[in-house]
Design an enzyme around this catalytic site. Structure first.
Site, mmCIF file in Angstrom:
data_model
loop_
_atom_site.group_PDB
_atom_site.id
_atom_site.type_symbol
_atom_site.label_atom_id
_atom_site.label_comp_id
_atom_site.label_asym_id
_atom_site.label_seq_id
_atom_site.Cartn_x
_atom_site.Cartn_y
_atom_site.Cartn_z
ATOM 1 N N HIS A 272 -5.043 2.171 7.187
ATOM 2 C CA HIS A 272 -3.655 2.646 7.305
ATOM 3 C C HIS A 272 -3.382 3.745 6.272
ATOM 4 O O HIS A 272 -2.837 4.805 6.604
ATOM 5 C CB HIS A 272 -2.695 1.461 7.111
ATOM 6 C CG HIS A 272 -1.243 1.822 7.110
ATOM 7 N ND1 HIS A 272 -0.381 1.470 8.125
ATOM 8 C CD2 HIS A 272 -0.493 2.507 6.212
ATOM 9 C CE1 HIS A 272 0.821 1.940 7.856
ATOM 10 N NE2 HIS A 272 0.795 2.571 6.690
ATOM 11 N N GLY B 203 0.840 -1.190 0.000
ATOM 12 C CA GLY B 203 0.000 0.000 0.000
ATOM 13 C C GLY B 203 0.872 1.236 0.000
ATOM 14 O O GLY B 203 1.982 1.205 0.540
ATOM 15 N N GLN C 140 3.378 9.982 0.741
ATOM 16 C CA GLN C 140 4.637 9.267 0.973
ATOM 17 C C GLN C 140 5.649 9.494 -0.147
ATOM 18 O O GLN C 140 6.821 9.181 0.003
ATOM 19 C CB GLN C 140 4.387 7.762 1.137
ATOM 20 C CG GLN C 140 3.563 7.407 2.364
ATOM 21 C CD GLN C 140 3.348 5.916 2.466
ATOM 22 O OE1 GLN C 140 2.387 5.398 1.915
ATOM 23 N NE2 GLN C 140 4.240 5.219 3.147
HETATM 24 C C1 QAP Z 1 0.430 -0.524 4.838
HETATM 25 O O1 QAP Z 1 2.615 -1.120 4.261
HETATM 26 C C2 QAP Z 1 -0.109 -1.750 5.511
HETATM 27 O O2 QAP Z 1 9.354 -1.536 6.902
HETATM 28 C C3 QAP Z 1 1.370 -0.841 3.710
HETATM 29 O O3 QAP Z 1 11.336 -2.323 5.273
HETATM 30 C C4 QAP Z 1 0.445 -2.212 6.695
HETATM 31 O O4 QAP Z 1 3.426 -1.773 2.287
HETATM 32 C C5 QAP Z 1 -1.171 -2.425 4.989
HETATM 33 C C6 QAP Z 1 7.397 -2.185 3.896
HETATM 34 C C7 QAP Z 1 -0.070 -3.330 7.323
HETATM 35 C C8 QAP Z 1 -1.675 -3.547 5.615
HETATM 36 C C9 QAP Z 1 -1.126 -4.007 6.781
HETATM 37 C C10 QAP Z 1 7.721 -1.833 5.186
HETATM 38 C C11 QAP Z 1 8.430 -2.590 3.058
HETATM 39 C C12 QAP Z 1 6.032 -2.120 3.371
HETATM 40 C C13 QAP Z 1 9.050 -1.889 5.644
HETATM 41 C C14 QAP Z 1 3.640 -1.548 3.449
HETATM 42 C C15 QAP Z 1 10.054 -2.292 4.786
HETATM 43 C C16 QAP Z 1 9.748 -2.634 3.497
HETATM 44 C C17 QAP Z 1 4.954 -1.676 4.062
HETATM 45 CO CO CO Z 2 2.152 3.801 5.557
#
Ligand code: QAP
Ligand code: CO
Length: 181
Positions: free
Chosen positions: A146, A52, A57
């Site tokens: 989120h 997402g 961002q």
């Molecule tokens: C939001 O989050 C989300 O720390 C999207 O090192 C969170 O795509 C949606 C990511 C929880 C549903 C459930 C994070 C990639 C990606 C990191 C993400 C990283 C590399 C996060």
């Molecule tokens: Co986020």
């Protein structure tokens, strides 16, 4: 005429950058520039292993978010056919509570349990400005909440208890120091 174009990776704004706190403005022009931007957001999200991403961002404070969950099957691949492009969303319904270990591309390498509504419904617009609605539960519900928080300048770490937030600040500072070396 139709000109093919190479999609661009956009730089991701990371905590504690103040730009993440901005309130995103509604989208009013559903034009080619928006479509190009959405395509670049998708490229950026996939290349950084995200599921997402909100426009803020990548330094655009507009009410745009994209979500592409992995498939339910073994492989867990992200199928572009399931890509959701959500513009100007409004929460129309919420029910229950649930918690999930969340992460965020703007808060790299940190994951913590966050409480959210279990089920939600939203209305929104697609890239052409068409009115759409969506009912979501499970991971999709969490992802939508989120990402909608990003449009209000809110990060998941702001939902942590005082002690867990302290733990985060300590771990994150250490991580930033390691990165600078
Ligand atoms: C939001 O989050 C989300 O720390 C999207 O090192 C969170 O795509 C949606 C990511 C929880 C549903 C459930 C994070 C990639 C990606 C990191 C993400 C990283 C590399 C996060
Ligand atoms: Co986020």
């Amino acid at each position: 005429a139709f000109l093919p174009r190479i999609n661009m990776m956009l730089p991701i704004v990371t905590y504690p950058d103040k730009r993440l706190k901005l309130i995103s403005k509604p989208v009013t022009a559903f034009n080619e520039e928006l479509h190009t931007f959405l395509d670049d957001m998708y490229e950026t999200m996939i290349k950084t292993n995200g599921i997402g991403l909100a426009a803020i961002q990548v330094d655009r404070p507009i009410q745009v978010l994209i979500i592409n969950l992995p498939n339910d099957d073994e492989e867990g691949l992200q199928d572009k056919a399931n890509l959701l492009e959500i513009i100007n969303p409004e929460l129309t319904y919420s029910e229950g509570t649930t918690s999930y270990q969340e992460g965020c591309l703007s808060v790299p390498k940190f994951y913590e349990d966050v409480e959210r509504f279990e089920k939600i419904a939203i209305t929104y617009q697609d890239r052409h400005g068409n009115a759409c609605s969506l009912e979501a539960d499970e991971l999709l519900s969490i992802a939508v909440q989120h990402e909608m928080d990003h449009l209000q300048g809110r990060l998941f770490i702001e939902k942590l208890s005082y002690s867990r937030r302290k733990k985060f600040e300590k771990e994150y500072k250490k991580l930033l120091k390691e990165k600078k070396r």
